[in-house]
Scaffold this motif. Structure first.
Motif, PDB file in Angstrom:
ATOM      1  N   LYS A   1       0.835  -1.203   0.000  1.00  0.00           N
ATOM      2  CA  LYS A   1       0.000   0.000   0.000  1.00  0.00           C
ATOM      3  C   LYS A   1       0.870   1.254   0.000  1.00  0.00           C
ATOM      4  N   GLU A   2       1.916   1.232   0.824  1.00  0.00           N
ATOM      5  CA  GLU A   2       2.827   2.379   0.886  1.00  0.00           C
ATOM      6  C   GLU A   2       3.532   2.573  -0.460  1.00  0.00           C
ATOM      7  N   PHE A   3       3.956   1.487  -1.065  1.00  0.00           N
ATOM      8  CA  PHE A   3       4.634   1.528  -2.360  1.00  0.00           C
ATOM      9  C   PHE A   3       3.706   2.125  -3.420  1.00  0.00           C
ATOM     10  N   LEU A   4       2.469   1.674  -3.451  1.00  0.00           N
ATOM     11  CA  LEU A   4       1.504   2.172  -4.437  1.00  0.00           C
ATOM     12  C   LEU A   4       1.169   3.644  -4.196  1.00  0.00           C
ATOM     13  N   ALA A   5       1.086   4.053  -2.937  1.00  0.00           N
ATOM     14  CA  ALA A   5       0.840   5.465  -2.625  1.00  0.00           C
ATOM     15  C   ALA A   5       2.014   6.325  -3.085  1.00  0.00           C
ATOM     16  N   LEU A   6       3.219   5.838  -2.862  1.00  0.00           N
ATOM     17  CA  LEU A   6       4.402   6.561  -3.327  1.00  0.00           C
ATOM     18  C   LEU A   6       4.445   6.607  -4.851  1.00  0.00           C
ATOM     19  N   ASP A   7       4.000   5.544  -5.498  1.00  0.00           N
ATOM     20  CA  ASP A   7       3.977   5.506  -6.961  1.00  0.00           C
ATOM     21  C   ASP A   7       3.049   6.591  -7.503  1.00  0.00           C
TER      22      ASP A   7
ATOM     23  N   GLU B   1      12.732   6.225  -1.904  1.00  0.00           N
ATOM     24  CA  GLU B   1      11.864   5.589  -0.898  1.00  0.00           C
ATOM     25  C   GLU B   1      11.225   4.324  -1.459  1.00  0.00           C
ATOM     26  N   MET B   2      10.743   4.425  -2.684  1.00  0.00           N
ATOM     27  CA  MET B   2      10.102   3.272  -3.321  1.00  0.00           C
ATOM     28  C   MET B   2      11.091   2.122  -3.488  1.00  0.00           C
ATOM     29  N   ASN B   3      12.298   2.433  -3.910  1.00  0.00           N
ATOM     30  CA  ASN B   3      13.290   1.384  -4.138  1.00  0.00           C
ATOM     31  C   ASN B   3      13.769   0.740  -2.842  1.00  0.00           C
ATOM     32  N   ASN B   4      13.733   1.485  -1.748  1.00  0.00           N
ATOM     33  CA  ASN B   4      14.042   0.878  -0.448  1.00  0.00           C
ATOM     34  C   ASN B   4      12.994  -0.180  -0.093  1.00  0.00           C
ATOM     35  N   ILE B   5      11.739   0.160  -0.316  1.00  0.00           N
ATOM     36  CA  ILE B   5      10.656  -0.799  -0.071  1.00  0.00           C
ATOM     37  C   ILE B   5      10.772  -1.961  -1.054  1.00  0.00           C
ATOM     38  N   ALA B   6      11.033  -1.637  -2.315  1.00  0.00           N
ATOM     39  CA  ALA B   6      11.120  -2.655  -3.369  1.00  0.00           C
ATOM     40  C   ALA B   6      12.193  -3.690  -3.065  1.00  0.00           C
ATOM     41  N   SER B   7      13.322  -3.243  -2.558  1.00  0.00           N
ATOM     42  CA  SER B   7      14.410  -4.188  -2.291  1.00  0.00           C
ATOM     43  C   SER B   7      14.069  -5.124  -1.133  1.00  0.00           C
ATOM     44  N   THR B   8      13.298  -4.646  -0.191  1.00  0.00           N
ATOM     45  CA  THR B   8      12.911  -5.483   0.954  1.00  0.00           C
ATOM     46  C   THR B   8      11.820  -6.480   0.597  1.00  0.00           C
ATOM     47  N   TYR B   9      10.856  -6.017  -0.203  1.00  0.00           N
ATOM     48  CA  TYR B   9       9.680  -6.843  -0.483  1.00  0.00           C
ATOM     49  C   TYR B   9       9.631  -7.378  -1.917  1.00  0.00           C
ATOM     50  N   HIS B  10      10.715  -7.244  -2.639  1.00  0.00           N
ATOM     51  CA  HIS B  10      10.826  -7.784  -3.995  1.00  0.00           C
ATOM     52  C   HIS B  10       9.781  -7.213  -4.951  1.00  0.00           C
ATOM     53  N   PHE B  11       9.542  -5.900  -4.832  1.00  0.00           N
ATOM     54  CA  PHE B  11       8.699  -5.197  -5.778  1.00  0.00           C
ATOM     55  C   PHE B  11       9.602  -4.695  -6.904  1.00  0.00           C
ATOM     56  N   PRO B  12       9.025  -4.356  -8.052  1.00  0.00           N
ATOM     57  CA  PRO B  12       9.864  -3.853  -9.150  1.00  0.00           C
ATOM     58  C   PRO B  12      10.429  -2.472  -8.809  1.00  0.00           C
ATOM     59  N   PRO B  13      11.732  -2.306  -8.947  1.00  0.00           N
ATOM     60  CA  PRO B  13      12.324  -0.993  -8.651  1.00  0.00           C
ATOM     61  C   PRO B  13      11.972   0.013  -9.736  1.00  0.00           C
TER      62      PRO B  13
END
Length: 85
Positions: A19-25, A56-68
């Protein structure tokens, strides 16, 4: 803690991060739109805000394997505007 509770906690953390990743997107897309509008008007533009959100997004992405996401450069903005004309 039982295995079920650990899994539930992991899933909860993953959903929260998603949710945080999508909000940042969304925030990043709005920042990109603002920069493009300013650039079209001939105003001075900075990609600092976009890249701050991207970091910020890439920090989350690296932890949760989301696309950077790629960092944006002024040249990328210019190229986009040139191609969209």
């Amino acid at each position: 803690m039982s295995v079920h509770l650990q899994i539930a906690k992991q899933v909860s953390n993953h959903r929260k991060a998603q949710k945080e990743f999508l909000a940042l997107d969304k925030k990043r897309e709005k920042a990109i739109d603002r920069v493009l509008e300013d650039a079209k008007k001939g105003l001075h533009v900075s990609v600092h805000e976009i890249n701050s959100i991207t970091k910020e997004m890439n920090n989350i992405a690296s932890t949760y394997h989301f696309p950077p996401r790629k960092e944006v450069t002024i040249d990328m903005v210019r190229d986009y505007l040139t191609k969209s004309e």
